[in-house]
Design a protein around this motif. Sequence first.
Motif, PDB file in Angstrom:
ATOM      1  N   SER A   4      17.055   2.874   1.432  1.00 43.24           N
ATOM      2  CA  SER A   4      16.201   1.791   0.932  1.00 43.24           C
ATOM      3  C   SER A   4      16.268   0.552   1.812  1.00 43.24           C
ATOM      4  O   SER A   4      15.330  -0.238   1.864  1.00 43.24           O
ATOM      5  CB  SER A   4      16.602   1.428  -0.504  1.00 43.24           C
ATOM      6  N   PRO A  49      11.197  -0.213   3.100  1.00 46.40           N
ATOM      7  CA  PRO A  49      10.888  -1.207   2.058  1.00 46.40           C
ATOM      8  C   PRO A  49      10.210  -0.612   0.826  1.00 46.40           C
ATOM      9  O   PRO A  49      10.439  -1.070  -0.292  1.00 46.40           O
ATOM     10  CB  PRO A  49       9.957  -2.189   2.767  1.00 46.40           C
ATOM     11  N   ASP A  50       9.349   0.411   1.011  1.00 50.61           N
ATOM     12  CA  ASP A  50       8.653   1.020  -0.127  1.00 50.61           C
ATOM     13  C   ASP A  50       9.649   1.629  -1.107  1.00 50.61           C
ATOM     14  O   ASP A  50       9.496   1.507  -2.326  1.00 50.61           O
ATOM     15  CB  ASP A  50       7.672   2.094   0.345  1.00 50.61           C
ATOM     16  N   GLN A 106      12.805   0.754  -1.421  1.00 49.98           N
ATOM     17  CA  GLN A 106      13.538  -0.361  -2.018  1.00 49.98           C
ATOM     18  C   GLN A 106      12.738  -0.991  -3.164  1.00 49.98           C
ATOM     19  O   GLN A 106      13.291  -1.344  -4.215  1.00 49.98           O
ATOM     20  CB  GLN A 106      13.840  -1.413  -0.951  1.00 49.98           C
ATOM     21  N   GLU A 107      11.429  -1.102  -2.962  1.00 49.55           N
ATOM     22  CA  GLU A 107      10.574  -1.676  -4.002  1.00 49.55           C
ATOM     23  C   GLU A 107      10.532  -0.790  -5.244  1.00 49.55           C
ATOM     24  O   GLU A 107      10.614  -1.275  -6.380  1.00 49.55           O
ATOM     25  CB  GLU A 107       9.158  -1.863  -3.440  1.00 49.55           C
ATOM     26  N   LYS A 146      18.137   0.499  10.988  1.00 48.15           N
ATOM     27  CA  LYS A 146      17.956  -0.891  10.577  1.00 48.15           C
ATOM     28  C   LYS A 146      18.071  -1.824  11.777  1.00 48.15           C
ATOM     29  O   LYS A 146      17.332  -2.799  11.911  1.00 48.15           O
ATOM     30  CB  LYS A 146      19.017  -1.244   9.530  1.00 48.15           C
TER      31      LYS A 146
END
Length: 466
Positions: free
Chosen positions: A175, A179-180, A182-183, A233
Motif C-alpha cells: 500500500s 496509492p489506490d 492504500q486508499e 518506493k
Amino acid sequence: MKKFSLLTPEQEELIPQYQEKWQDIQLSTEPIDRQRAENAVKEAYSAMRKKIPEIVFCDSPHAAMKLKAQSSKASQPKKAIAQPTNSEHTRFSSPTFLRFWAIFFGLIWSVVISVIMLLVISIGRKVTQARDSLSRLQKSLSQSTAKQWKKKFESLTPKNLNTQEIVEQSVQGFSAVFPDLQERLGEQEPEDLKDSFTTTATNVEQQLSWLPAKKTLFRWWFGNVFISTTLAKIQGTNHHPVDAQIQMRLLAEMPKLFQQNPAVFMPQSAAIASIGLDFSTSVLNFSIDEKKWQALQSLVRECGWIFSFRRQLVICDRARKINLDDENRLHAEGEPAIQFADGFSIYAHHGVTLPEKYGQLHPEQWEAKWLLEERNAELRRVLIQGIGYARLCQDLDAIELDSWEEYTLLKIENDVDVEPIHLLKMTCPSTAYIHAARVPPNLQSAREAIFWVNWDTDPEAFSQQT
C-alpha cells in the motif's frame, strides 16, 4: 499492529530529491558528446576488466538495428549451385533411388538439426552474456546492495512473526507503493480489515500445511516482498515508458533481429536502478564498488542506447524530442511523442502508441470513418476519445431512438466499438452548442439517459437545464 519500515521518516523525506535528480537525466534530449560517451564506455569495460570492442555511433536505436541488419546480410556467404553433368543426372534420377535417399537423409537431417539448434541456443546465450558487459555492470552493483538490504531487513524485523502478521505487513508494504490500494484499505473499518487479514492467513496456513520448513519459507518470502516494495518506493513506480516504447516499436518492425537476442544497455532502465543505488550508498551508507558505480553513472549521463553486437559496440544518440502528458505518459497531438535526429519517430496519445497515419494529424483532423476500418480495439477507443461523441453523431449518421425537450437519445449502428454506442445528445438552446455523452446501451428513453448522466436525478427536478 505497528507497521515495520526499513527507512526512518527522515530518510523517506530525502527520496523525492533522488528521484528528481535521475528523472532529469532520463528525460535529457541534449545530443551526446561522442568523446565523453566513448570515454564512459571505456571506463565501464575497464571496471569489468573486459576488452573494448570497436565503437560505432548512430543517430538512433533504429539506425543501429539497420546497421546490424546490413552487416548480417553482407556477412552471409553466397551459395554456389552445382550443375550436374548429364551422366550424374541420369544416375541419380531414378524414382526409387530418390525416394530411399530422401527418407534416409530426412531422418538423419532432422536429428542433426535438433542437435545443432540446442548447441546454437546454448552458445548464443553464453555469447550474449559474455558480450553484455554493460548490463552485467549494473547487475553486479544491484546484487551487491541486495545483500546489504537483506542484512538490514534481518536486523530490523522480529524473528517470530506469525502468518497473520506477515500478511498484514506485506499488504501495508504494497500500500505504501500503490496509492489506490492504500486508499481502499483506508476506506475499510479497522475490524473488517483485521478479519480480512485473519481469513487470508488461515487460508494460507491450511493450503500450505503440508509444506516442510513453512515458517522459514514465509519469512524468506516476506523479506523479498518487503525489500522489493521499499526499493519500489525509493525508485518510484510512475516512470516514463520511453525505453519500453522504443523497444516495442523496434520489435514490431524488426522481429527477426530481436530474435537474435542482441545485448542492449537502456539508459532509462539503468537510471531507475541508479536511484536505488544512489540512495542506498548516500543515505544508508551501503558499501559499493566505487569504480563500477562511477562507471555506471557515466554511462547513464553520457550515452543513449548501447548495442553490443558480436564485434561492435554501437552507441546511439539521445532522442531530440520527448513529449509527456500530466500523468507521465507519452503524448503529443499532431507531432511525434519521441523523435530522434535521423527522423525515427514514435507517435502516442496518452500512452497508446499510434500509427503514423493518426499520429501526424491533430485529433481535430481525425476522421470518424477510420473507426469503420480500424480493427484494433485500443486504437478505436483512442479515436473515439479524440474525435468526440458530438462529431461521431454527425459523421456516422446516428439513429434517433428517443427525445425529450432538447435531449436526444441516439444509437450508432456501425460496429465501431466492443459494445453498441448509445449517446445522449444535448443541444444548448442559447448557443446551439452540441454536447454528447455516452450512456449504457440498455437505456431505452432519453429521460432514462438523462437520469443516468445526472447521477440518478430526475430531469423534472432540474432547476436549470444545460
